[in-house]
Design a protein around this motif. Structure first.
Motif, short mmCIF file in Angstrom:
data_model
loop_
_atom_site.label_atom_id
_atom_site.label_comp_id
_atom_site.label_asym_id
_atom_site.label_seq_id
_atom_site.Cartn_x
_atom_site.Cartn_y
_atom_site.Cartn_z
N HIS A 1 0.86 -0.89 0.51
CA HIS A 1 0.35 -0.03 0.18
C HIS A 1 1.47 1.44 0.26
O HIS A 1 0.61 2.33 -0.49
N LEU B 1 2.65 1.39 -3.83
CA LEU B 1 1.18 1.95 -4.67
C LEU B 1 1.06 3.61 -4.50
O LEU B 1 0.86 4.94 -5.27
N GLN B 2 1.16 3.52 -2.78
CA GLN B 2 0.90 5.74 -2.36
C GLN B 2 1.71 6.39 -2.80
O GLN B 2 1.78 7.08 -3.51
N VAL C 1 1.77 6.89 -6.56
CA VAL C 1 0.79 7.43 -6.76
C VAL C 1 0.85 9.09 -7.07
O VAL C 1 0.61 9.66 -7.39
N ARG C 2 2.10 9.38 -5.65
CA ARG C 2 2.59 10.41 -5.66
C ARG C 2 3.49 11.35 -6.86
O ARG C 2 3.54 12.31 -7.00
N ALA D 1 3.19 9.83 -9.51
CA ALA D 1 1.85 10.31 -11.15
C ALA D 1 1.39 11.64 -11.10
O ALA D 1 1.62 12.09 -11.87
N SER D 2 1.15 12.40 -9.79
CA SER D 2 0.51 13.39 -8.74
C SER D 2 2.17 14.49 -10.07
O SER D 2 1.51 15.44 -9.83
N GLU E 1 1.66 14.66 -13.38
CA GLU E 1 0.73 15.02 -13.87
C GLU E 1 1.13 16.75 -13.94
O GLU E 1 0.38 17.61 -14.64
N THR F 1 11.90 10.47 -9.61
CA THR F 1 11.11 8.58 -9.01
C THR F 1 12.32 7.64 -8.86
O THR F 1 11.79 6.87 -8.58
N ARG G 1 4.18 8.16 -17.47
CA ARG G 1 3.21 8.15 -16.89
C ARG G 1 3.09 6.54 -17.82
O ARG G 1 2.79 5.54 -16.13
N THR H 1 2.99 2.98 -14.38
CA THR H 1 1.76 1.91 -14.26
C THR H 1 2.18 0.63 -14.30
O THR H 1 1.51 -0.05 -14.02
N ALA I 1 3.69 -0.53 -11.06
CA ALA I 1 2.47 -0.42 -10.26
C ALA I 1 1.83 -1.50 -10.24
O ALA I 1 1.13 -2.63 -9.02
#
Length: 106
Positions: free
Chosen positions: A5, A8-9, A12-13, A15-16, A19, A45, A86, A90, A93
């Motif tokens: 978890h 994955l968080q 996500v950070r 990926a944010s 973006e 990253t 991106r 993915t 993940a």
């Protein structure tokens, strides 16, 4: 499962952040500064992935190189590069989820 978890968080950070860089370039039309930010983001990253997902996944991400672009639009070329990263996030993940399902460690 908690480690999965957290990993994955972290993805996500990242990926944010990607973006945010993409949106900034689209608004400011400054692809040179965007490329500099993207380079720093990629280095950060890789370290995040190494810390959370392990050397194998981080190494796979580090090897990602955007392909050739044949447009005359620098912003579009930049967005294609963002899309490459991106997709790589993915894939990272999905690899983390697969590790969690198989019970193996990174």
């Amino acid at each position: 499962m908690t480690d999965q978890h957290a990993t994955l968080q972290a993805i996500v950070r990242q990926a944010s952040e990607l973006e945010s860089i993409s949106k900034w370039v689209s608004q400011e039309l400054n692809t040179v500064a965007g490329s500099e930010r993207l380079g720093k983001w990629k280095a950060a990253t890789i370290e995040v992935l190494r810390r959370h997902a392990g050397n194998r996944i981080a190494g796979q991400f580090a090897k990602v190189k955007p392909g050739m672009s044949f447009t005359n639009d620098l912003v579009e070329e930049f967005q294609e590069e963002v899309e490459t990263y991106r997709a790589a996030l993915t894939a990272a993940a999905k690899a983390v989820q697969a590790q969690g399902l198989s019970g193996s460690t990174a």
